[in-house]
Design a protein around this motif. Structure first.
Motif, PDB file in Angstrom:
ATOM      1  N   LYS A   1       9.797  29.814   4.902  1.00  0.00           N
ATOM      2  CA  LYS A   1       9.239  29.671   6.531  1.00  0.00           C
ATOM      3  C   LYS A   1       8.997  27.762   7.071  1.00  0.00           C
ATOM      4  O   LYS A   1       9.379  27.660   6.098  1.00  0.00           O
ATOM      5  CB  LYS A   1       7.717  29.644   5.497  1.00  0.00           C
ATOM      6  CG  LYS A   1       7.842  30.843   5.332  1.00  0.00           C
ATOM      7  CD  LYS A   1       7.612  31.979   5.727  1.00  0.00           C
ATOM      8  CE  LYS A   1       7.305  33.537   5.326  1.00  0.00           C
ATOM      9  NZ  LYS A   1       6.586  34.427   6.773  1.00  0.00           N
ATOM     10  N   ILE A   2       8.982  27.864   8.720  1.00  0.00           N
ATOM     11  CA  ILE A   2       8.960  26.563   9.290  1.00  0.00           C
ATOM     12  C   ILE A   2       8.136  25.607   8.291  1.00  0.00           C
ATOM     13  O   ILE A   2       7.831  24.594   8.893  1.00  0.00           O
ATOM     14  CB  ILE A   2       8.561  26.997  10.579  1.00  0.00           C
ATOM     15  CG1 ILE A   2       9.210  27.730  10.696  1.00  0.00           C
ATOM     16  CG2 ILE A   2       7.733  25.470  11.070  1.00  0.00           C
ATOM     17  CD1 ILE A   2      10.707  27.271  11.141  1.00  0.00           C
ATOM     18  N   ALA A   3       6.888  26.499   8.322  1.00  0.00           N
ATOM     19  CA  ALA A   3       5.689  25.251   7.730  1.00  0.00           C
ATOM     20  C   ALA A   3       6.373  24.661   5.947  1.00  0.00           C
ATOM     21  O   ALA A   3       5.534  23.527   5.493  1.00  0.00           O
ATOM     22  CB  ALA A   3       4.383  26.358   6.926  1.00  0.00           C
ATOM     23  N   ASP A   4       7.116  25.102   5.670  1.00  0.00           N
ATOM     24  CA  ASP A   4       7.824  24.792   4.265  1.00  0.00           C
ATOM     25  C   ASP A   4       9.034  23.533   4.839  1.00  0.00           C
ATOM     26  O   ASP A   4       9.661  22.476   3.475  1.00  0.00           O
ATOM     27  CB  ASP A   4       7.996  25.887   3.348  1.00  0.00           C
ATOM     28  CG  ASP A   4       7.381  26.846   3.160  1.00  0.00           C
ATOM     29  OD1 ASP A   4       6.637  26.255   2.808  1.00  0.00           O
ATOM     30  OD2 ASP A   4       8.071  27.496   2.799  1.00  0.00           O
ATOM     31  N   VAL A   5       9.714  23.145   5.648  1.00  0.00           N
ATOM     32  CA  VAL A   5      10.478  22.589   6.151  1.00  0.00           C
ATOM     33  C   VAL A   5       9.848  21.546   7.610  1.00  0.00           C
ATOM     34  O   VAL A   5       9.544  20.653   7.644  1.00  0.00           O
ATOM     35  CB  VAL A   5      11.904  22.627   6.745  1.00  0.00           C
ATOM     36  CG1 VAL A   5      11.820  24.498   5.486  1.00  0.00           C
ATOM     37  CG2 VAL A   5      11.333  24.043   7.919  1.00  0.00           C
ATOM     38  N   MET A   6       8.491  21.826   8.395  1.00  0.00           N
ATOM     39  CA  MET A   6       8.092  20.455   9.263  1.00  0.00           C
ATOM     40  C   MET A   6       7.735  19.553   8.649  1.00  0.00           C
ATOM     41  O   MET A   6       7.480  19.320   8.313  1.00  0.00           O
ATOM     42  CB  MET A   6       7.685  22.121  10.587  1.00  0.00           C
ATOM     43  CG  MET A   6       6.304  21.808   9.646  1.00  0.00           C
ATOM     44  SD  MET A   6       4.771  22.726  10.439  1.00  0.00           S
ATOM     45  CE  MET A   6       3.220  22.460   9.632  1.00  0.00           C
ATOM     46  N   VAL A   7       8.271  18.356   9.789  1.00  0.00           N
ATOM     47  CA  VAL A   7       7.355  17.388  10.079  1.00  0.00           C
ATOM     48  C   VAL A   7       6.107  17.920  10.098  1.00  0.00           C
ATOM     49  O   VAL A   7       5.693  18.501  11.614  1.00  0.00           O
ATOM     50  CB  VAL A   7       7.493  16.430  10.026  1.00  0.00           C
ATOM     51  CG1 VAL A   7       6.970  14.625  10.455  1.00  0.00           C
ATOM     52  CG2 VAL A   7       9.047  16.059  10.303  1.00  0.00           C
ATOM     53  N   PRO A   8       4.862  17.911   9.361  1.00  0.00           N
ATOM     54  CA  PRO A   8       3.510  18.012   9.320  1.00  0.00           C
ATOM     55  C   PRO A   8       2.731  16.940  10.715  1.00  0.00           C
ATOM     56  O   PRO A   8       3.316  15.699  11.054  1.00  0.00           O
ATOM     57  CB  PRO A   8       2.903  17.529   8.171  1.00  0.00           C
ATOM     58  CG  PRO A   8       3.719  16.796   7.611  1.00  0.00           C
ATOM     59  CD  PRO A   8       4.858  17.326   7.929  1.00  0.00           C
TER      60      PRO A   8
ATOM     61  N   GLY B   1      -1.255  25.650  22.103  1.00  0.00           N
ATOM     62  CA  GLY B   1      -1.596  25.873  20.644  1.00  0.00           C
ATOM     63  C   GLY B   1      -1.862  25.034  20.147  1.00  0.00           C
ATOM     64  O   GLY B   1      -1.664  23.332  20.494  1.00  0.00           O
ATOM     65  N   LYS B   2      -2.729  24.406  19.441  1.00  0.00           N
ATOM     66  CA  LYS B   2      -2.736  23.202  19.061  1.00  0.00           C
ATOM     67  C   LYS B   2      -2.043  22.668  17.698  1.00  0.00           C
ATOM     68  O   LYS B   2      -1.087  23.461  17.226  1.00  0.00           O
ATOM     69  CB  LYS B   2      -4.055  23.242  17.744  1.00  0.00           C
ATOM     70  CG  LYS B   2      -4.508  22.447  16.467  1.00  0.00           C
ATOM     71  CD  LYS B   2      -5.057  22.734  16.292  1.00  0.00           C
ATOM     72  CE  LYS B   2      -6.402  21.632  15.320  1.00  0.00           C
ATOM     73  NZ  LYS B   2      -6.469  20.188  16.194  1.00  0.00           N
ATOM     74  N   LEU B   3      -1.040  21.782  17.846  1.00  0.00           N
ATOM     75  CA  LEU B   3       0.148  20.948  17.460  1.00  0.00           C
ATOM     76  C   LEU B   3      -0.112  20.958  16.056  1.00  0.00           C
ATOM     77  O   LEU B   3      -1.126  20.711  15.263  1.00  0.00           O
ATOM     78  CB  LEU B   3      -0.235  20.001  17.948  1.00  0.00           C
ATOM     79  CG  LEU B   3       1.484  18.744  17.513  1.00  0.00           C
ATOM     80  CD1 LEU B   3       2.702  19.730  17.831  1.00  0.00           C
ATOM     81  CD2 LEU B   3       1.329  18.068  18.024  1.00  0.00           C
ATOM     82  N   LEU B   4       0.910  21.306  15.394  1.00  0.00           N
ATOM     83  CA  LEU B   4       0.599  21.504  13.472  1.00  0.00           C
ATOM     84  C   LEU B   4       2.040  20.760  13.131  1.00  0.00           C
ATOM     85  O   LEU B   4       1.965  20.125  12.338  1.00  0.00           O
ATOM     86  CB  LEU B   4       0.896  22.812  13.507  1.00  0.00           C
ATOM     87  CG  LEU B   4      -0.474  24.464  13.735  1.00  0.00           C
ATOM     88  CD1 LEU B   4      -0.431  25.520  13.383  1.00  0.00           C
ATOM     89  CD2 LEU B   4      -1.671  23.928  13.762  1.00  0.00           C
ATOM     90  N   GLY B   5       3.286  20.577  14.369  1.00  0.00           N
ATOM     91  CA  GLY B   5       3.791  19.755  13.332  1.00  0.00           C
ATOM     92  C   GLY B   5       5.234  20.170  14.275  1.00  0.00           C
ATOM     93  O   GLY B   5       5.407  20.432  15.667  1.00  0.00           O
TER      94      GLY B   5
ATOM     95  N   PHE C   1      19.059  24.514  21.524  1.00  0.00           N
ATOM     96  CA  PHE C   1      18.408  22.491  21.195  1.00  0.00           C
ATOM     97  C   PHE C   1      16.956  23.807  19.233  1.00  0.00           C
ATOM     98  O   PHE C   1      17.207  24.394  19.422  1.00  0.00           O
ATOM     99  CB  PHE C   1      17.409  22.417  21.845  1.00  0.00           C
ATOM    100  CG  PHE C   1      16.531  22.696  22.197  1.00  0.00           C
ATOM    101  CD1 PHE C   1      16.432  23.832  23.205  1.00  0.00           C
ATOM    102  CD2 PHE C   1      14.984  22.945  22.110  1.00  0.00           C
ATOM    103  CE1 PHE C   1      15.676  24.698  24.187  1.00  0.00           C
ATOM    104  CE2 PHE C   1      13.984  23.673  22.263  1.00  0.00           C
ATOM    105  CZ  PHE C   1      13.923  24.255  23.416  1.00  0.00           C
ATOM    106  N   THR C   2      17.355  22.836  18.508  1.00  0.00           N
ATOM    107  CA  THR C   2      16.279  22.875  17.391  1.00  0.00           C
ATOM    108  C   THR C   2      15.066  21.892  17.331  1.00  0.00           C
ATOM    109  O   THR C   2      14.462  21.880  16.371  1.00  0.00           O
ATOM    110  CB  THR C   2      17.228  23.105  15.782  1.00  0.00           C
ATOM    111  OG1 THR C   2      17.763  21.935  15.746  1.00  0.00           O
ATOM    112  CG2 THR C   2      17.705  23.968  16.101  1.00  0.00           C
ATOM    113  N   GLY C   3      15.327  21.150  17.870  1.00  0.00           N
ATOM    114  CA  GLY C   3      13.684  19.875  17.978  1.00  0.00           C
ATOM    115  C   GLY C   3      12.772  20.809  18.740  1.00  0.00           C
ATOM    116  O   GLY C   3      12.052  21.054  20.083  1.00  0.00           O
ATOM    117  N   THR C   4      11.819  21.780  18.027  1.00  0.00           N
ATOM    118  CA  THR C   4      10.568  22.534  18.300  1.00  0.00           C
ATOM    119  C   THR C   4       9.459  22.160  17.745  1.00  0.00           C
ATOM    120  O   THR C   4       9.102  21.941  16.591  1.00  0.00           O
ATOM    121  CB  THR C   4      11.314  24.704  18.005  1.00  0.00           C
ATOM    122  OG1 THR C   4      12.536  24.260  18.227  1.00  0.00           O
ATOM    123  CG2 THR C   4      10.794  24.807  18.678  1.00  0.00           C
ATOM    124  N   PRO C   5       8.606  22.359  18.299  1.00  0.00           N
ATOM    125  CA  PRO C   5       6.587  22.019  18.188  1.00  0.00           C
ATOM    126  C   PRO C   5       7.025  22.803  17.374  1.00  0.00           C
ATOM    127  O   PRO C   5       6.613  24.177  17.768  1.00  0.00           O
ATOM    128  CB  PRO C   5       6.438  21.762  19.708  1.00  0.00           C
ATOM    129  CG  PRO C   5       7.363  21.456  20.749  1.00  0.00           C
ATOM    130  CD  PRO C   5       8.812  21.985  19.990  1.00  0.00           C
TER     131      PRO C   5
END
Length: 314
Positions: free
Chosen positions: A181-188, A158-162, A145-149
């Motif tokens: 980076k994950i930060a560049d593609v994640m839903v914040p 940990g604190k939820l970031l996206g 799977f790829t639906g990853t917090p």
């Protein structure tokens, strides 16, 4: 009605005495004579109950009860995670074979089954915002799977970031996996719909339906991730009501092990992956090695796996 000794079928010379219209099931299975399925026919009596009242539940072990008495074989041509998932969804259980190149590979197959369908996912695999798309692809390859917090620690707690899913990386070329980076593609975090620890599955499903979301992170009062709920899991629960679940709401799965000394390390990894039952798979059903291994498992893992080990000889 007279009784007589006769063959049950052509070519079979049995010693069972039976009446002209057959024998009872108690007599059949109480006899010491060996027979095969081709040696007899079963004729039911009059049926005085509806189909809906038929109960096929059966105990696999003292602690595991299946909704359907079906188990798939621990053979490399029969049972890996896909077969085990299918068996559990329909009320049975699959025993994943032991012919993998490493114990870790077999444990990973067990993990795929345990993570496939759950209610509240209490231990979702997370990722950090500083990780890359390549790391996410690795999670998909390992767990399916790829639906990853995305959390501050890369773990639950940990604190939820996206949140990042396959849709967020569909159009990223493979050549950029390592540099993105994950930060560049994640839903914040600020764009996510989240739930709190008091949510029930029914409430969570209503929110997922209303918001048309695929995942619902569950956070505590500090906005730390504690659980995850997947829309697909709730749909599967509706479509497969007879599924074989463990006490955590995960699909049940078994795994085969051999009797070598290295099997102890194999057992450790399988238990960590959440295996429900272990099958000692050996060509010799009367081996002292089997007895010794069973004693070791019961001594070192009295509660996990959550069932008694079984033996299988071929």
């Amino acid at each position: 009605m007279t009784t007589e000794k006769q063959a049950i079928s052509d070519g079979f010379r049995g010693e069972i005495e039976f009446e002209e219209d057959g024998i009872t099931i108690q007599t059949l299975f109480g006899s010491s004579t060996s027979i095969t399925f081709n040696d007899f026919n079963m004729f039911p009596g009059f049926i005085d109950f509806p189909v809906a009242s038929v109960d096929l539940q059966a105990n696999l072990t003292r602690k595991i009860r299946l909704n359907a008495p079906l188990i798939s074989s621990p053979m490399d041509t029969v049972t890996e995670s896909e077969m085990a998932i299918a068996m559990a969804l329909h009320g049975g259980i699959g025993i994943i074979h032991a012919n993998f190149p490493s114990f870790a590979k077999q444990a990973a197959e067990v993990s795929k089954v345990k993570r496939y369908k759950q209610g509240f996912i209490s231990n979702p695999h997370c990722i950090k915002e500083t990780d890359t798309v390549r790391d996410l692809i690795g999670i998909k390859a390992m767990y399916g799977f790829t639906g990853t917090p995305v959390t501050s620690t890369g773990t639950v707690g940990g604190k939820l970031l996206g949140l990042v899913t396959s849709r967020d990386i569909d159009f990223i070329p493979e050549s950029k996996y390592a540099s993105t980076k994950i930060a560049d593609v994640m839903v914040p975090r600020e764009r996510l719909i989240v739930g709190n620890q008091d949510f029930t599955l029914k409430h969570a499903y209503e929110i997922l339906e209303e918001e048309k979301k695929g995942k619902l992170p569950i956070v505590n009062e500090k906005d730390e991730l504690v659980k995850l709920i997947a829309r697909t899991d709730l749909k599967k629960a509706r479509d497969f009501p007879l599924s074989s679940y463990d006490t955590k709401g995960q699909l049940m799965v078994g795994a085969a092990i051999n009797t070598r000394e290295t099997a102890k390390e194999n057992v450790r990894l399988l238990v960590q992956a959440g295996v429900d039952v272990l099958v000692v798979d050996s060509s010799n059903g009367a081996s002292q090695y089997q007895v010794d291994l069973l004693k070791w498992i019961k001594s070192n893992y009295p509660e996990s796996p959550r069932s008694s080990p079984a033996t299988s000889s071929r």
